[in-house]
Scaffold this motif. Structure first.
Motif, PDB file in Angstrom:
ATOM      1  N   ASN A 183       0.818  -1.220   0.000  1.00 25.66           N
ATOM      2  CA  ASN A 183       0.000   0.000   0.000  1.00 25.66           C
ATOM      3  C   ASN A 183       0.856   1.276   0.000  1.00 25.66           C
ATOM      4  OD1 ASN A 183       0.959  -0.053   2.599  1.00 25.66           O
ATOM      5  ND2 ASN A 183      -1.030  -0.375   3.568  1.00 25.66           N
ATOM      6  N   LYS A 184       2.190   1.103   0.112  1.00 28.21           N
ATOM      7  CA  LYS A 184       3.094   2.259   0.039  1.00 28.21           C
ATOM      8  C   LYS A 184       3.725   2.412  -1.351  1.00 28.21           C
ATOM      9  CE  LYS A 184       4.366   2.083   4.935  1.00 28.21           C
ATOM     10  NZ  LYS A 184       5.487   1.956   5.896  1.00 28.21           N
ATOM     11  N   ALA A 185       3.460   1.452  -2.231  1.00 29.89           N
ATOM     12  CA  ALA A 185       4.081   1.464  -3.563  1.00 29.89           C
ATOM     13  C   ALA A 185       3.342   2.403  -4.509  1.00 29.89           C
ATOM     14  CB  ALA A 185       4.098   0.054  -4.141  1.00 29.89           C
ATOM     15  N   ASN A 186       4.041   2.759  -5.573  1.00 32.70           N
ATOM     16  CA  ASN A 186       3.454   3.582  -6.629  1.00 32.70           C
ATOM     17  C   ASN A 186       3.653   2.843  -7.953  1.00 32.70           C
ATOM     18  OD1 ASN A 186       2.341   5.721  -8.073  1.00 32.70           O
ATOM     19  ND2 ASN A 186       4.307   6.807  -8.215  1.00 32.70           N
ATOM     20  N   CYS A 193      -1.837  -3.570  -3.300  1.00 29.60           N
ATOM     21  CA  CYS A 193      -2.425  -4.713  -2.590  1.00 29.60           C
ATOM     22  C   CYS A 193      -3.177  -5.681  -3.511  1.00 29.60           C
ATOM     23  CB  CYS A 193      -3.332  -4.244  -1.447  1.00 29.60           C
ATOM     24  SG  CYS A 193      -2.467  -3.232  -0.239  1.00 29.60           S
ATOM     25  N   GLU A 194      -2.992  -5.532  -4.841  1.00 28.13           N
ATOM     26  CA  GLU A 194      -3.632  -6.446  -5.779  1.00 28.13           C
ATOM     27  C   GLU A 194      -2.568  -7.257  -6.528  1.00 28.13           C
ATOM     28  OE1 GLU A 194      -6.207  -4.543  -8.521  1.00 28.13           O
ATOM     29  OE2 GLU A 194      -7.632  -3.835  -6.986  1.00 28.13           O
ATOM     30  N   LEU A 195      -2.776  -8.576  -6.606  1.00 29.64           N
ATOM     31  CA  LEU A 195      -1.868  -9.435  -7.351  1.00 29.64           C
ATOM     32  C   LEU A 195      -2.090  -9.216  -8.846  1.00 29.64           C
ATOM     33  CD1 LEU A 195       0.257 -11.728  -7.360  1.00 29.64           C
ATOM     34  CD2 LEU A 195      -1.665 -13.334  -7.480  1.00 29.64           C
ATOM     35  N   SER A 196      -1.002  -8.950  -9.564  1.00 29.94           N
ATOM     36  CA  SER A 196      -1.105  -8.722 -11.009  1.00 29.94           C
ATOM     37  C   SER A 196      -0.301  -9.769 -11.762  1.00 29.94           C
ATOM     38  CB  SER A 196      -0.572  -7.329 -11.369  1.00 29.94           C
ATOM     39  OG  SER A 196      -1.397  -6.325 -10.820  1.00 29.94           O
ATOM     40  N   VAL A 197      -0.830 -10.167 -12.894  1.00 30.87           N
ATOM     41  CA  VAL A 197      -0.125 -11.057 -13.818  1.00 30.87           C
ATOM     42  C   VAL A 197      -0.057 -10.319 -15.152  1.00 30.87           C
ATOM     43  CG1 VAL A 197      -0.090 -13.297 -14.961  1.00 30.87           C
ATOM     44  CG2 VAL A 197      -1.031 -13.095 -12.635  1.00 30.87           C
ATOM     45  N   VAL A 198       1.157 -10.010 -15.619  1.00 34.12           N
ATOM     46  CA  VAL A 198       1.305  -9.223 -16.833  1.00 34.12           C
ATOM     47  C   VAL A 198       2.276  -9.913 -17.796  1.00 34.12           C
ATOM     48  CG1 VAL A 198       0.842  -7.039 -15.644  1.00 34.12           C
ATOM     49  CG2 VAL A 198       3.186  -7.842 -15.872  1.00 34.12           C
ATOM     50  N   GLU A 199       2.114  -9.627 -19.073  1.00 36.13           N
ATOM     51  CA  GLU A 199       3.047 -10.130 -20.078  1.00 36.13           C
ATOM     52  C   GLU A 199       4.327  -9.290 -20.029  1.00 36.13           C
ATOM     53  OE1 GLU A 199       1.497 -10.375 -23.968  1.00 36.13           O
ATOM     54  OE2 GLU A 199      -0.011 -11.898 -23.477  1.00 36.13           O
ATOM     55  N   GLU A 200       5.450  -9.953 -19.867  1.00 33.23           N
ATOM     56  CA  GLU A 200       6.735  -9.263 -19.777  1.00 33.23           C
ATOM     57  C   GLU A 200       7.758  -9.920 -20.709  1.00 33.23           C
ATOM     58  OE1 GLU A 200       6.965  -7.381 -15.310  1.00 33.23           O
ATOM     59  OE2 GLU A 200       7.786  -9.391 -15.615  1.00 33.23           O
ATOM     60  N   SER A 222      15.654   4.274 -17.656  1.00 37.17           N
ATOM     61  CA  SER A 222      14.787   3.967 -18.809  1.00 37.17           C
ATOM     62  C   SER A 222      13.642   3.021 -18.476  1.00 37.17           C
ATOM     63  CB  SER A 222      15.628   3.346 -19.934  1.00 37.17           C
ATOM     64  OG  SER A 222      16.239   2.136 -19.505  1.00 37.17           O
ATOM     65  N   HIS A 223      13.737   2.320 -17.364  1.00 39.69           N
ATOM     66  CA  HIS A 223      12.722   1.314 -17.014  1.00 39.69           C
ATOM     67  C   HIS A 223      11.522   1.981 -16.342  1.00 39.69           C
ATOM     68  CE1 HIS A 223      10.941  -2.418 -15.664  1.00 39.69           C
ATOM     69  NE2 HIS A 223      11.917  -3.110 -16.242  1.00 39.69           N
ATOM     70  N   PRO A 224      10.318   1.635 -16.757  1.00 35.00           N
ATOM     71  CA  PRO A 224       9.140   2.306 -16.183  1.00 35.00           C
ATOM     72  C   PRO A 224       8.772   1.834 -14.778  1.00 35.00           C
ATOM     73  CG  PRO A 224       8.446   0.646 -17.758  1.00 35.00           C
ATOM     74  CD  PRO A 224       9.940   0.715 -17.835  1.00 35.00           C
ATOM     75  N   TYR A 225       9.217   0.650 -14.373  1.00 28.97           N
ATOM     76  CA  TYR A 225       8.829   0.136 -13.064  1.00 28.97           C
ATOM     77  C   TYR A 225       9.516   0.902 -11.933  1.00 28.97           C
ATOM     78  CZ  TYR A 225       6.614  -4.099 -15.020  1.00 28.97           C
ATOM     79  OH  TYR A 225       5.798  -4.984 -15.681  1.00 28.97           O
ATOM     80  N   GLU A 226       8.798   1.022 -10.854  1.00 26.77           N
ATOM     81  CA  GLU A 226       9.351   1.653  -9.653  1.00 26.77           C
ATOM     82  C   GLU A 226      10.498   0.807  -9.085  1.00 26.77           C
ATOM     83  OE1 GLU A 226       7.551   3.649  -5.575  1.00 26.77           O
ATOM     84  OE2 GLU A 226       6.565   1.881  -6.425  1.00 26.77           O
ATOM     85  N   GLU A 227      10.365  -0.513  -9.131  1.00 32.70           N
ATOM     86  CA  GLU A 227      11.388  -1.445  -8.654  1.00 32.70           C
ATOM     87  C   GLU A 227      11.626  -2.503  -9.728  1.00 32.70           C
ATOM     88  OE1 GLU A 227      13.058  -1.212  -5.959  1.00 32.70           O
ATOM     89  OE2 GLU A 227      11.936   0.192  -4.720  1.00 32.70           O
TER      90      GLU A 227
END
Length: 372
Positions: A183-186, A193-200, A222-227
């Protein structure tokens, strides 16, 4: 126009002959004075003695780049009534800095030993003995499909993915990425708090260890992810091999006596000392500037017919004779080839970097021996 300072000159020089190439304990680097001053002229010399300092003063040089360090062993005093202390005093009085590049310049690509190999017209030149090499690393990073190309491009621009004469090399595989942000992530994708499944995509590139920090900086920018999730793996593959001495071949076999005369002419020395049967044919030639007494067995194992080097000891010459390795000793002073070599290289490097500085090869001979 902005003045060039000594630090800029040395930083440019060390991109060519970094200190990391030097033998452990070799007293290289700034030895006298400061680099924190404007430098318009640099004298390039093999050795530093009072006449060389006078030459630097006459030419208006603020910096001397020398191959042989004037301070080779630690000083216990600096008495100006003794030769070494007087030399240091002379440099300081005239505000001339002295920078030494010794074994790092021997080892550097295009340095002393390459200059000698070129003067001797050797072909198929290789390193005689490897002293250092760089490990490769592999980066495997997981990206959302829409960001793969921008990350790949950013990594390629800073040199990741270069393999030999090929650049922008990479491998991509596809799969599913799973994550659950707190809940502290962006998060870039999904909600807290939601489990995600994405194509990577899994993007893989290799690069030398020395580029690690730049690669990671480019990745994170260059990477869009926060982590971003990524793996770093050190590989057994080595690149950027550097080493002492060179070994190559003549265009055609020649008699040792004839080749000794050729070496004398090509290196512009009054005489050479020769070990071996003057009537034997030679083709594979090893060369090592300075004192090469420790390298006779290395040269022999490398397949050399002849080792060209200086300061050959009597008993070492006998050992070379016993293993059927010919020696041509043109003296230590042939390393003076670095004067013009360094001046030419640095003139071009400064021009490319838009730095204004003149490099002057010393016209003085510091050869102490005379023939009578």
């Amino acid at each position: 126009m902005k003045q060039t300072n000594g630090q800029q000159i040395v930083e440019l020089f060390e991109k060519w002959a970094p200190k990391s190439l030097a033998y452990e304990g070799d007293p290289i680097g700034l030895q006298i004075g400061t680099l924190n001053k404007p430098v318009s002229k640099v004298l390039v010399t093999l050795d530093v003695n009072p006449k060389v300092v006078e030459e630097a003063v006459k030419n208006g040089c603020e910096l001397i780049i020398a191959h042989h360090p004037p301070i080779f062993r630690g000083l216990k005093n600096m008495r100006t009534d003794l030769p070494q202390g007087s030399l240091i005093e002379m440099c300081i009085k005239h505000d001339i800095a002295v920078y030494a590049a010794h074994t790092n310049l021997d080892i550097a690509t295009g340095g002393v030993n390459d200059l000698l190999a070129e003067a001797l017209k050797l072909e198929n030149v290789e390193i005689l003995e490897k002293t250092t090499a760089e490990k490769m690393m592999k980066l495997a990073v997981f990206t959302p499909k829409e960001a793969t190309e921008q990350v790949r491009d950013a990594l390629s621009k800073i040199g990741a993915g270069q393999i030999g004469e090929y650049e922008s090399c990479s491998f991509t595989s596809s799969g599913e990425g799973r994550f659950k942000p707190s809940n502290k992530a962006n998060p870039y994708i999904s909600k807290a708090c939601e489990l995600s499944v994405v194509e990577e995509d899994k993007l893989e590139v290799v690069f030398p260890v020395s580029r690690k920090n730049r690669v990671l900086k480019a990745l994170l920018a260059s990477h869009p992810y926060e982590e971003p999730a990524y793996d770093l793996i050190t590989l057994d593959i080595e690149v950027n091999e550097k080493g002492i001495g060179r070994i190559g071949t003549l265009s055609s076999p020649t008699m040792l006596s004839t080749y000794a005369q050729t070496v004398k002419e090509q290196l512009n020395v009054p005489f050479v000392r020769v070990v071996g049967d003057l009537q034997r044919e030679v083709k594979k030639i090893a060369v090592l500037g300075g004192d090469g007494n420790k390298y006779i067995n290395i040269a022999k194992r490398a397949g050399a017919d002849v080792l060209i080097t200086g300061d050959m000891y009597f008993h070492t010459a006998q050992d070379a004779e016993a293993i059927n390795l010919a020696i041509i000793d043109p003296g230590h002073h042939v390393e003076q080839i670095m004067k013009v070599g360094v001046a030419d290289y640095m003139t071009k490097a400064c021009s490319k970097s838009k730095l204004v500085c003149q490099f002057i090869p010393s016209e003085l001979s510091t050869e102490p021996f005379q023939l009578v």
